[in-house]
Design an enzyme around this catalytic site. Structure first.
Site, short mmCIF file in Angstrom:
data_model
loop_
_atom_site.label_atom_id
_atom_site.label_comp_id
_atom_site.label_asym_id
_atom_site.label_seq_id
_atom_site.Cartn_x
_atom_site.Cartn_y
_atom_site.Cartn_z
N THR A 55 0.10 -1.65 -0.04
CA THR A 55 0.05 0.21 0.18
C THR A 55 0.49 1.23 0.12
O THR A 55 0.77 2.29 0.70
CB THR A 55 -0.73 0.24 1.20
OG1 THR A 55 0.22 -0.07 2.43
CG2 THR A 55 -1.68 -1.22 1.42
N ASP A 111 0.30 -4.83 3.81
CA ASP A 111 1.18 -3.94 4.07
C ASP A 111 1.36 -2.41 4.38
O ASP A 111 1.08 -2.03 3.44
CB ASP A 111 2.51 -4.55 3.56
CG ASP A 111 4.06 -4.15 3.25
OD1 ASP A 111 4.31 -4.10 4.82
OD2 ASP A 111 4.38 -2.67 3.04
N TYR A 127 3.99 5.68 5.28
CA TYR A 127 2.54 5.73 3.55
C TYR A 127 1.45 6.70 3.78
O TYR A 127 0.76 6.73 2.39
CB TYR A 127 2.11 3.98 3.78
CG TYR A 127 3.62 3.46 3.12
CD1 TYR A 127 5.07 3.40 2.94
CD2 TYR A 127 2.57 1.71 3.06
CE1 TYR A 127 5.76 2.63 2.45
CE2 TYR A 127 3.52 0.75 2.72
CZ TYR A 127 5.33 1.56 2.52
OH TYR A 127 6.39 0.77 2.46
N GLN A 177 11.98 -7.26 5.38
CA GLN A 177 10.83 -6.88 4.15
C GLN A 177 12.43 -6.55 2.80
O GLN A 177 12.69 -5.66 3.63
CB GLN A 177 10.23 -6.10 4.66
CG GLN A 177 8.95 -5.43 3.02
CD GLN A 177 7.56 -4.85 3.27
OE1 GLN A 177 7.52 -3.97 3.01
NE2 GLN A 177 6.90 -5.39 4.84
N TYR A 193 9.27 -6.75 -1.85
CA TYR A 193 8.87 -5.81 -1.70
C TYR A 193 9.13 -4.84 -3.52
O TYR A 193 10.07 -5.98 -3.59
CB TYR A 193 9.03 -4.95 -0.71
CG TYR A 193 10.10 -3.76 -1.03
CD1 TYR A 193 10.32 -2.88 -1.71
CD2 TYR A 193 10.82 -4.09 0.53
CE1 TYR A 193 11.50 -2.19 -1.90
CE2 TYR A 193 12.28 -3.25 0.36
CZ TYR A 193 12.45 -2.23 -0.76
OH TYR A 193 13.69 -1.43 -0.61
N LEU A 218 7.13 -6.33 -8.38
CA LEU A 218 6.83 -5.78 -10.58
C LEU A 218 7.96 -4.52 -11.01
O LEU A 218 7.81 -4.62 -11.27
CB LEU A 218 5.34 -5.20 -10.16
CG LEU A 218 4.11 -6.90 -10.17
CD1 LEU A 218 3.07 -5.51 -9.55
CD2 LEU A 218 4.46 -7.70 -11.10
P1 NAP Z 1 5.66 -2.47 -7.50
O1 NAP Z 1 4.17 -3.71 -6.33
O2 NAP Z 1 6.54 -3.46 -8.14
O3 NAP Z 1 4.38 -2.10 -8.50
C1 NAP Z 1 3.71 -1.02 -8.04
C2 NAP Z 1 3.40 -0.51 -9.22
O4 NAP Z 1 2.90 -1.96 -10.78
C3 NAP Z 1 2.10 0.01 -9.40
O5 NAP Z 1 2.62 1.46 -10.39
C4 NAP Z 1 0.99 -0.55 -9.91
O6 NAP Z 1 -0.02 0.23 -11.24
C5 NAP Z 1 1.58 -2.04 -11.29
N1 NAP Z 1 0.82 -3.19 -11.43
C6 NAP Z 1 0.04 -3.57 -10.26
N2 NAP Z 1 -0.14 -4.68 -10.47
C7 NAP Z 1 -0.09 -4.47 -12.02
C8 NAP Z 1 -0.15 -5.98 -13.06
N3 NAP Z 1 -0.86 -6.93 -12.54
N4 NAP Z 1 -0.25 -5.49 -14.19
C9 NAP Z 1 0.63 -4.30 -14.79
N5 NAP Z 1 1.05 -2.76 -13.58
C10 NAP Z 1 0.50 -3.32 -12.31
O7 NAP Z 1 6.25 -1.75 -6.21
P2 NAP Z 1 5.88 -0.76 -5.06
O8 NAP Z 1 4.65 -0.28 -4.68
O9 NAP Z 1 6.86 -0.74 -4.34
O10 NAP Z 1 6.01 -2.46 -4.22
C11 NAP Z 1 4.71 -2.92 -3.05
C12 NAP Z 1 4.98 -2.84 -1.90
O11 NAP Z 1 6.10 -2.91 -1.49
C13 NAP Z 1 4.47 -1.32 -1.62
O12 NAP Z 1 3.18 -0.69 -1.68
C14 NAP Z 1 4.89 -1.49 -0.14
O13 NAP Z 1 3.85 -1.78 0.66
C15 NAP Z 1 6.13 -2.41 -0.02
N6 NAP Z 1 7.86 -1.34 -0.29
C16 NAP Z 1 8.11 -1.68 1.08
C17 NAP Z 1 8.98 -0.71 1.09
C18 NAP Z 1 10.52 -0.47 2.63
O14 NAP Z 1 11.25 -0.01 2.11
N7 NAP Z 1 9.72 -1.81 2.79
C19 NAP Z 1 9.65 0.10 0.16
C20 NAP Z 1 8.87 -0.20 -1.40
C21 NAP Z 1 7.76 -0.35 -1.20
P3 NAP Z 1 -1.80 0.61 -10.00
O15 NAP Z 1 -0.69 1.81 -8.96
O16 NAP Z 1 -1.78 1.32 -11.09
O17 NAP Z 1 -2.18 -0.20 -9.77
#
Ligand code: NAP
Length: 302
Positions: free
Chosen positions: A20, A42, A47, A155, A183, A186
């Site tokens: 999220t 998560d 956030y 994570q 994390y 994608l």
């Molecule tokens: P991600 O999940 O790798 O990618 C999200 C992106 O992919 C968004 O632009 C989303 O678009 C798109 N997407 C989602 N499903 C899709 C699909 N089926 N087909 C095509 N595109 C798709 O990136 P992230 O948000 O960086 O990572 C996921 C989660 O990990 C975060 O939300 C957070 O909870 C966590 N995180 C943690 C840390 C840390 O330091 N602990 C750092 C980064 C992230 P839409 O938004 O338009 O759906």
């Protein structure tokens, strides 16, 4: 939806959770994920998604595994307690399933932070203690600082285009029974993974499996023991598609082709150390500056 054990806790949780960060989809995409078995969400105090997560979970708290994170500037014992209370208030919950240190903070002794985390477990405010963005050495120090309760998860960034953790961190977590929560599975933008695939192996594997490229990309992470993923989807369609990455597995041959043909990167220890020194307040500025570089160079830097 397949489940996986959370370390050696005896608790199983879904192998696909709902990220999220930068989330503005409202409660429907989260609810759609819960209905499909992705009952793991998560969030983090930083956030701004805790309120919507709380709304989505309302009425089904017992079924959903809720994880949040405390920011590094709040690692003093009293601040940890305050940060948790504020997160619980925003979420509208009386406890968290997993509370994670968002990233290491060398300026505050880990023993103080972990002492506070253990007190929160004893008080029934959190069930499990996890960390995020910790190296092997930092994990070892964190575990040494814990007296009564285990460290259950780390994570970290992991996807087909960035396989940094495979060199050292992933084998360590697997050997020590620490669950890896991947994390950015994608790569924050699916196109980045296509950019690393000059021979078009990803669409080829997608066709062979009858799955979408996003589902293949997520399933590739899940082929590693002890790894779960937390993709972020802002729409019901994305969340549904991502949930379809569970319940099946790539064949060893399909996985090997992806392993061999995609031009992944591994960040060096020096780069990781330099990145960890960027104060979180400056991160958006660094990101904007990187955005001005040519695409080929940008891909190498991110
Ligand atoms: P991600 O999940 O790798 O990618 C999200 C992106 O992919 C968004 O632009 C989303 O678009 C798109 N997407 C989602 N499903 C899709 C699909 N089926 N087909 C095509 N595109 C798709 O990136 P992230 O948000 O960086 O990572 C996921 C989660 O990990 C975060 O939300 C957070 O909870 C966590 N995180 C943690 C840390 C840390 O330091 N602990 C750092 C980064 C992230 P839409 O938004 O338009 O759906």
């Amino acid at each position: 939806m397949n489940t996986q054990p959370l370390a050696a806790t005896g608790v199983n949780f879904p192998e696909i959770g709902l990220g999220t960060w930068d989330y503005h989809g409202g409660i429907e995409p989260l609810r759609a994920g819960f209905e499909l078995g992705a009952t793991f969400v998560d969030t983090a105090e930083s956030y701004e998604s805790e309120p919507v997560v709380g709304q989505a979970v309302r009425g089904m708290r017992e079924r959903v595994f809720v994880a949040s994170k405390v920011s590094p500037e709040h690692f003093r014992a009293a601040d940890v307690r305050r940060a948790l209370d504020a997160s619980l208030l925003r979420l509208g919950l009386d406890h968290l399933d997993l509370y994670q240190l968002h990233q290491p903070n060398p300026a505050i002794p880990i023993a103080e932070t972990m002492g506070a985390m253990e007190a929160l477990v004893d008080a029934g405010k959190i069930r499990f203690i996890g960390v995020s963005n910790f190296s092997v050495a930092q994990l070892q120090a964190a575990r040494q600082a814990l007296r009564k309760h285990p460290l259950v998860s780390n994570q970290v960034r992991y996807n087909l285009a960035d396989r940094t953790i495979e060199a050292e961190l992933l084998p360590f977590c697997q050997a020590q029974g620490i669950t890896v929560i991947a994390y950015s599975p994608l790569s924050r933008e699916l196109q980045r993974i296509h950019d690393c695939d000059p021979e078009g192996v990803l669409p080829e594997v997608a066709r062979a499996t009858g799955k979408t490229p996003a589902q293949v990309v997520l399933n590739w992470c899940l082929c590693q023991d002890g790894v779960v993923v937390i993709p972020k989807g802002n729409s019901v369609a994305h969340v549904r598609e991502n949930c379809g990455a569970s319940g099946w597995r790539l064949t060893p041959d399909q996985k090997r082709r992806l392993d061999e043909k995609l031009q992944f990167r591994r960040r060096s220890a020096t780069e990781m150390a330099l990145r960890s020194m960027v104060p979180s307040g400056l991160a958006p500025l660094v990101k904007r500056s990187l955005g001005l570089l040519p695409r080929s160079l940008r891909r190498r830097m991110r």
